[in-house]
Design a protein around this motif. Structure first.
Motif, PDB file in Angstrom:
ATOM      1  N   ASP A  70       8.067  -0.928  -1.008  1.00  0.00           N
ATOM      2  CA  ASP A  70       7.027  -1.924  -1.244  1.00  0.00           C
ATOM      3  C   ASP A  70       5.944  -1.818  -0.170  1.00  0.00           C
ATOM      4  O   ASP A  70       6.157  -2.187   0.977  1.00  0.00           O
ATOM      5  N   THR A  71       4.796  -1.315  -0.564  1.00  0.00           N
ATOM      6  CA  THR A  71       3.654  -1.268   0.358  1.00  0.00           C
ATOM      7  C   THR A  71       2.906  -2.599   0.400  1.00  0.00           C
ATOM      8  O   THR A  71       2.091  -2.825   1.293  1.00  0.00           O
ATOM      9  N   GLY A  72       3.179  -3.444  -0.585  1.00  0.00           N
ATOM     10  CA  GLY A  72       2.389  -4.659  -0.764  1.00  0.00           C
ATOM     11  C   GLY A  72       1.306  -4.475  -1.800  1.00  0.00           C
ATOM     12  O   GLY A  72       0.653  -5.442  -2.207  1.00  0.00           O
ATOM     13  N   GLY A  73       1.096  -3.223  -2.237  1.00  0.00           N
ATOM     14  CA  GLY A  73       0.013  -2.970  -3.180  1.00  0.00           C
ATOM     15  C   GLY A  73      -1.339  -3.216  -2.519  1.00  0.00           C
ATOM     16  O   GLY A  73      -1.489  -3.059  -1.312  1.00  0.00           O
ATOM     17  N   TYR A  74      -2.314  -3.660  -3.293  1.00  0.00           N
ATOM     18  CA  TYR A  74      -3.644  -3.893  -2.727  1.00  0.00           C
ATOM     19  C   TYR A  74      -3.669  -5.067  -1.749  1.00  0.00           C
ATOM     20  O   TYR A  74      -4.575  -5.166  -0.923  1.00  0.00           O
ATOM     21  N   SER A  75      -2.660  -5.933  -1.816  1.00  0.00           N
ATOM     22  CA  SER A  75      -2.465  -6.941  -0.757  1.00  0.00           C
ATOM     23  C   SER A  75      -1.596  -6.271   0.303  1.00  0.00           C
ATOM     24  O   SER A  75      -0.447  -6.653   0.536  1.00  0.00           O
ATOM     25  N   LEU A  76      -2.171  -5.266   0.925  1.00  0.00           N
ATOM     26  CA  LEU A  76      -1.419  -4.292   1.724  1.00  0.00           C
ATOM     27  C   LEU A  76      -0.718  -4.927   2.927  1.00  0.00           C
ATOM     28  O   LEU A  76      -1.295  -5.728   3.650  1.00  0.00           O
ATOM     29  N   LYS A  77       0.523  -4.523   3.137  1.00  0.00           N
ATOM     30  CA  LYS A  77       1.269  -4.979   4.312  1.00  0.00           C
ATOM     31  C   LYS A  77       0.752  -4.275   5.562  1.00  0.00           C
ATOM     32  O   LYS A  77       0.295  -3.126   5.481  1.00  0.00           O
ATOM     33  N   PRO A  78       0.866  -4.891   6.743  1.00  0.00           N
ATOM     34  CA  PRO A  78       0.636  -4.157   7.990  1.00  0.00           C
ATOM     35  C   PRO A  78       1.683  -3.045   8.112  1.00  0.00           C
ATOM     36  O   PRO A  78       2.797  -3.164   7.591  1.00  0.00           O
ATOM     37  N   SER A  79       1.343  -1.972   8.799  1.00  0.00           N
ATOM     38  CA  SER A  79       2.243  -0.818   8.867  1.00  0.00           C
ATOM     39  C   SER A  79       3.605  -1.175   9.436  1.00  0.00           C
ATOM     40  O   SER A  79       4.640  -0.675   8.972  1.00  0.00           O
TER      41      SER A  79
END
Length: 488
Positions: free
Chosen positions: A257-266
């Motif tokens: 899960d990257t978070g999609g366009y609501s991107l997670k911090p690395s």
């Protein structure tokens, strides 16, 4: 570590082994240790007096005794002792034995006089098997230590059940610890098929075309951004006779899960291979259920996907049509798990489940509320919720009941669609709102376990190393196949 735990009916001093383990509890030797002391002419007592050994929990003392060695293992004070003390003692003990270089040992069954032989045997064996877990699959030259551990005067059935449950937990841990480039949704589907072949379960795995044709628009909306296509996994255990009830298990299966366009911090992505821990717990449970063969029918459902960014990924403000027919406005693409679970829960309901237990690493809000050792439990049915909580208590997993506050439901009503997947900019009550969202997709009794805290540990914990914990397996197994060991 490769460990074998064996049950023996004889006393600890009657089983030949290079190392004998005896307990020290509440400031004195246990009854088994006293026998060893008498046999040695009081040698143990004299050494203890000289060294001022206190026997704090996990404190050990290795002593030569004739042709053998005796390892005194501290069990701490009597106040507050529980079966968890025995379970953690088993985990700690196996590491101490192997650290000392022994490959075989016999130990007394700690605190059997207090908790009964069956329960003490189970807790000690389970702790030892869980504590010995390691994940060294990708090490170039791993060192694998081996240990055979005899439990003196123990219950054979208790040790056998502990082996089944611990193996299922460790199976779930393996799945969580796999790197996401290996454990894609398709690979998770293949692992489920392999599990079904080995365990004699029914299995069906849908590909992306079948998922779309079924009308799982919420699930597919999340999955459509990845080059690794989704899979919908279905496993079924059926008892030989008419089932006492039909229970569905639903596990969140986001393999990354990257978070999609609501991107997670690395830094938040570092543990996101564990976002399928709910699915791992469900599959691990099915592995144990197939061996224990309870009288209920158990169905498992996993919507496996990746949440990625691409030209085909879903966006904020998109509207997705779920399998239930309800439409959902997406306000945050990082609240993806509840969308995949919505379709899985609806499907489980339509397939005839009488009750549904769902596990997911769903919200950071639950971690803030309960920390990383306790799962939040949200139930639409008081009786089912009580069953799950009592099973967790017996199994030794920490679950805390949380409210599904109906007044908060208005926070997920959308102006554009039927629902929205988050309640806007406010972070208040995030775990509750997520539970209310899931409850929209079934009228059947539902328990939602938010395991975001205890599913994954970034440091070693009392029952294992850093990584996947396998949380939930022990609770589900105890719920679906209650242990007869509780009846002494």
């Amino acid at each position: 570590m490769e460990i074998t735990v064996k049950s023996a009916r004889r006393y600890v001093d009657e089983i030949p082994a290079p190392l004998t383990v005896a307990g020290y509890w509440g400031g004195e030797l246990t009854e088994e240790a006293k026998k060893l002391d008498t046999k040695s002419g009081g040698q143990l007592s004299r050494v203890l007096d000289e060294l001022k050994y206190k026997g704090e929990f996990g404190e050990t003392l290795l002593l030569p005794l004739g042709e053998q060695f005796v390892l005194l293992f501290g069990l701490g004070r009597k106040r507050g002792v529980s079966l968890e003390t025995v379970r953690r003692a088993g985990a700690k003990l196996v590491h101490e034995i192997t650290r000392l270089g022994f490959k075989e040992a016999v130990t007394e069954t700690f605190l059997a006089e207090k908790f009964g032989k069956k329960q003490a045997s189970y807790a000690l064996a389970e702790g030892a098997l869980l504590g010995a877990y390691e994940f060294k699959k990708y090490k170039s030259d791993p060192e694998i230590k081996k240990l055979r551990l005899w439990l003196a005067r123990s219950s054979g059935p208790a040790v056998d059940r502990a082996e089944i449950v611990a193996e299922a937990v460790n199976y779930a841990r393996d799945l969580v610890n796999e790197p996401p480039n290996v454990l894609t949704p398709a690979e998770l589907g293949e692992r489920a098929k392999e599990l079904a072949r080995e365990a004699g379960l029914e299995v069906e795995v849908w590909d992306e075309r079948q998922i779309q044709q079924a009308g799982m628009g919420a699930f597919y909306g999340v999955a459509q951004g990845s080059v690794n296509p989704p899979r919908f996994i279905q496993l079924t255990y059926r008892p030989q006779a008419k089932p006492s009830r039909v229970v569905a298990l639903v596990g969140k299966g986001m393999t990354f899960d990257t978070g999609g366009y609501s991107l997670k911090p690395s830094e938040s992505m570092l543990t996101m291979k564990c976002d399928m821990a709910g699915a791992a717990a469900v599959l691990g449970t099915m592995r144990a259920i197939a061996r224990l063969q309870p009288d209920c029918e158990v169905r498992a459902y996993v919507a496996a996907a990746e949440n990625m960014i691409s030209g085909t990924a879903y966006r904020v403000s998109d509207v997705l049509k779920s399998l239930s027919g309800k439409t959902v406005e997406v306000l945050n693409t990082d609240a993806e798990g509840r969308l995949t679970l919505a379709d899985a829960i609806t499907y489980a309901d339509r397939e005839g489940a009488e009750s549904i237990i769902e596990l997911s690493t769903l919200t950071g809000a639950c971690v803030i509320a309960l920390g990383d050792k306790v799962a939040g439990m949200f139930s639409t049915d008081t009786r089912l919720g009580r069953e799950v909580q009592e099973a967790a208590e017996r199994a030794g997993e920490k679950v805390w009941p949380m409210p599904l506050e109906e007044e908060y439901r208005e926070m997920i009503v959308s102006n554009t669609a039927d629902l929205k997947n988050v309640h806007g900019r406010s972070r208040h009550g995030g775990a509750i709102v997520a539970g209310l969202f899931l409850a929209e997709f079934t009228e059947k009794p539902l328990v939602h376990l938010d395991i975001a805290g205890p599913a994954y540990s970034e440091r070693p914990h009392p029952l294992g190393p850093a990584g996947g914990v396998g949380f939930g397996v022990r609770t589900l197994v105890e719920l679906l196949s209650p242990s007869p060991l509780n009846e002494e």
